[in-house]
Structures are given as structure tokens and as C-alpha cells.
Design an enzyme around this catalytic site. Structure first.
Site, PDB file in Angstrom:
ATOM      1  N   GLY A 284       7.142  -3.885   2.076  1.00 34.00           N
ATOM      2  CA  GLY A 284       6.353  -3.886   3.309  1.00 34.00           C
ATOM      3  C   GLY A 284       5.111  -4.742   3.171  1.00 34.00           C
ATOM      4  O   GLY A 284       4.892  -5.399   2.151  1.00 34.00           O
TER       5      GLY A 284
ATOM      6  N   GLU B 126       3.503  -4.771  -7.340  1.00 33.94           N
ATOM      7  CA  GLU B 126       4.261  -5.473  -6.293  1.00 33.94           C
ATOM      8  C   GLU B 126       4.272  -6.974  -6.563  1.00 33.94           C
ATOM      9  O   GLU B 126       5.326  -7.608  -6.524  1.00 33.94           O
ATOM     10  CB  GLU B 126       3.648  -5.181  -4.917  1.00 33.94           C
ATOM     11  CG  GLU B 126       3.928  -3.760  -4.449  1.00 33.94           C
ATOM     12  CD  GLU B 126       3.155  -3.349  -3.211  1.00 33.94           C
ATOM     13  OE1 GLU B 126       3.555  -2.374  -2.573  1.00 33.94           O
ATOM     14  OE2 GLU B 126       2.131  -3.983  -2.878  1.00 33.94           O
TER      15      GLU B 126
HETATM   16  C1  5RP Z   1       1.545  -0.958  -0.782  1.00 34.46           C
HETATM   17  C2  5RP Z   1       1.778  -1.997   0.246  1.00 34.46           C
HETATM   18  C3  5RP Z   1       2.569  -1.589   1.445  1.00 34.46           C
HETATM   19  O1  5RP Z   1       3.719  -2.361   1.491  1.00 34.46           O
HETATM   20  C4  5RP Z   1       1.727  -1.793   2.674  1.00 34.46           C
HETATM   21  O2  5RP Z   1       0.546  -1.024   2.534  1.00 34.46           O
HETATM   22  C5  5RP Z   1       2.479  -1.365   3.942  1.00 34.46           C
HETATM   23  O3  5RP Z   1       2.639   0.011   3.960  1.00 34.46           O
HETATM   24  P1  5RP Z   1       3.466   0.734   5.107  1.00 34.46           P
HETATM   25  O4  5RP Z   1       4.865   0.221   5.021  1.00 34.46           O
HETATM   26  O5  5RP Z   1       3.368   2.188   4.763  1.00 34.46           O
HETATM   27  O6  5RP Z   1       2.831   0.400   6.430  1.00 34.46           O
HETATM   28  O7  5RP Z   1       1.372  -3.126   0.145  1.00 34.46           O
HETATM   29  O8  5RP Z   1       0.661  -1.417  -1.781  1.00 34.46           O
END
Ligand code: 5RP
Length: 228
Positions: A82, A103
Site C-alpha cells: 500500500g 518495505e
Molecule cells: C506502512 C505503509 C502502508 O502501506 C501505508 O501506510 C498505507 O496504509 P493503509 O493501506 O492502511 O492505508 O506504508 O508503513
């Protein structure tokens, strides 16, 4: 359609890009969790999955996916994750879930990266979402001051704030801290990314530039595919 439904259809569409035998990076967050669920439901043989956080590892394990590490599998076929903002050229802000270091390591180890998001994450200019910056705990206030100097050099006057939760400072899976920088608008993401990386004590930042090969966006009318 709710934002969560948009996240779900994006995750389900991304799961269809996975083939048997692939080595797959699993992102972190609520959208990535939909991908993990959809991937597990496909029951593809011989998958090996590298999670980007302990939370994703727990979910994937619970759903019966076979886990691996970057040490076992240094090269991955595909990562799906995400984002907090998806900007022009698929420049991203990530790290809202404090998993940005793992990530980025997993993304950079992948031949192909797909970002999945709900429609509200697509922006014309990055920076409305606070930019997460991961720093080592030792001397973090000094590092925070140096981050403020770099931000000022980019006409960003709000100092970054260390992230806290009910139980105090938020720690990443690696034991580091997160500073969130309220940038407003990031006019030169590439220069900001370079300048932040030069600060001793900064481990990584949440600007993911030139890393996403494709975005699958959940919208009220179904999924929309964007390329850089
Ligand atoms: C985690 C991230 C997530 O992918 C980002 O915060 C998006 O989160 P969500 O899918 O819950 O909206 O970078 O470190």
C-alpha cells in the site's frame, strides 16, 4: 463504495498478478492485508513470501502462506504494498504504518513492484500526508534538529515531530523511531530524498521514488491501473 472496499478490490486485483512458484514481497497496512488475504485464498503452489513487518508476518502465517526472509531469497519476483500517497510518476509517500525501512528493502529486492490503494490516496503533489522519517533512537533529538534544518532548506517551516502513541514513543520493528514531517507540498521530492539520506541518524525516509512499476487503484467504478 467505502475506502475499505476500494482497498479490498485493489488487493484482490493485485493477487491475480501472482503466479505459482513466485517469490512475493508482502507489504504492510490495511490495503496490503487485503492483498495477503486474497493471495492466501488463491492457494497457489510453491509461493514463498517475504513480509515487510511482524504484523504482516503474523497475518500471512495465520492464513497458511509460506514465509521466507530476504536472507533466504535475496531476489523477489513481485512485491505488492500500500501507500499513503500516490503522486505523479507513481512517486509515493509510505511509512504511515512505520514499516518503511523493511518495505523499501523488500521493494528494492523485487523485480516488479505494484502499489495498491484506494482512490483518495492519489494526489497531484506529494506532501499533504506527513512524510515519515525513520531515525535511530540514540541522539534522536539532535537528528530531529538536523531534519528541521533540511526541511527549512526546502521551504518547509514545520519541524518534524517524533511519533507517539498511547504507550509513548512509537518503535519500528527494528527498534527505531519515526519523525513525521508536515511538508504541505513537496516541490522537489528527489532533492528532499537525497538531502534526508545524508543526515547521520536518519535510517530511511518514506519517499519511494522510481520504485513502483504499476499502481492498482480501487475506485467506485472498479480498479484503475496507473503506470509511471
Ligand atoms: C506502512 C505503509 C502502508 O502501506 C501505508 O501506510 C498505507 O496504509 P493503509 O493501506 O492502511 O492505508 O506504508 O508503513
Amino acid at each position: 463504495m467505502s475506502a475499505d472496499d476500494q482497498k479490498r478490490i485493489a488487493g484482490e486485483a493485485a493477487a491475480l498478478r501472482v503466479e505459482a512458484g513466485m517469490k512475493v514481497g508482502l507489504g504492510t497496512g490495511s490495503t496490503a492485508a487485503w492483498f495477503v488475504r486474497a493471495l492466501a485464498a488463491r492457494n497457489l503452489p510453491d509461493l514463498r513470501c517475504v513480509p515487510t513487518s511482524e504484523a504482516t508476518a503474523d497475518l500471512a502465517r495465520e492464513l497458511g502462506l509460506t514465509l521466507a526472509t530476504l536472507e533466504d531469497t535475496p531476489r523477489l519476483d513481485l512485491t505488492v504494498d500500500g501507500a499513503d500517497e500516490v503522486g505523479p510518476g507513481l512517486a509515493l509517500i509510505k511509512g504511515g504504518g512505520a514499516a518503511l525501512l523493511r518495505e523499501k528493502l523488500v521493494w528494492e529486492a523485487s523485480d516488479r513492484c505494484i502499489v495498491i490503494a484506494d482512490a483518495a490516496k492519489v494526489v497531484k503533489t506529494l506532501g499533504a500526508f506527513p512524510l515519515p522519517i525513520e531515525v535511530v533512537a540514540f541522539g534522536h533529538k539532535t537528528t530531529g534538529n538536523r531534519i528541521a534544518d533540511v526541511l527549512a532548506d526546502h521551504d518547509i517551516t514545520m519541524p518534524a515531530r517524533v511519533r507517539t502513541a498511547e504507550r509513548g514513543l512509537v518503535r519500528t520493528d527494528g527498534g527505531n523511531l519515526i519523525y513525521d514531517a508536515r511538508c504541505g507540498a513537496i516541490t522537489d521530492p528527489s532533492r528532499l530524498a537525497d538531502d534526508l539520506k545524508l543526515i547521520t541518524g536518519v535510517v530511511e525516509h518514506g519517499l519511494f521514488l522510481d520504485l513502483a512499476d504499476e499502481a492498482i487503484i480501487g475506485t467506485d467504478d472498479g480498479v484503475e491501473v496507473l503506470v509511471p
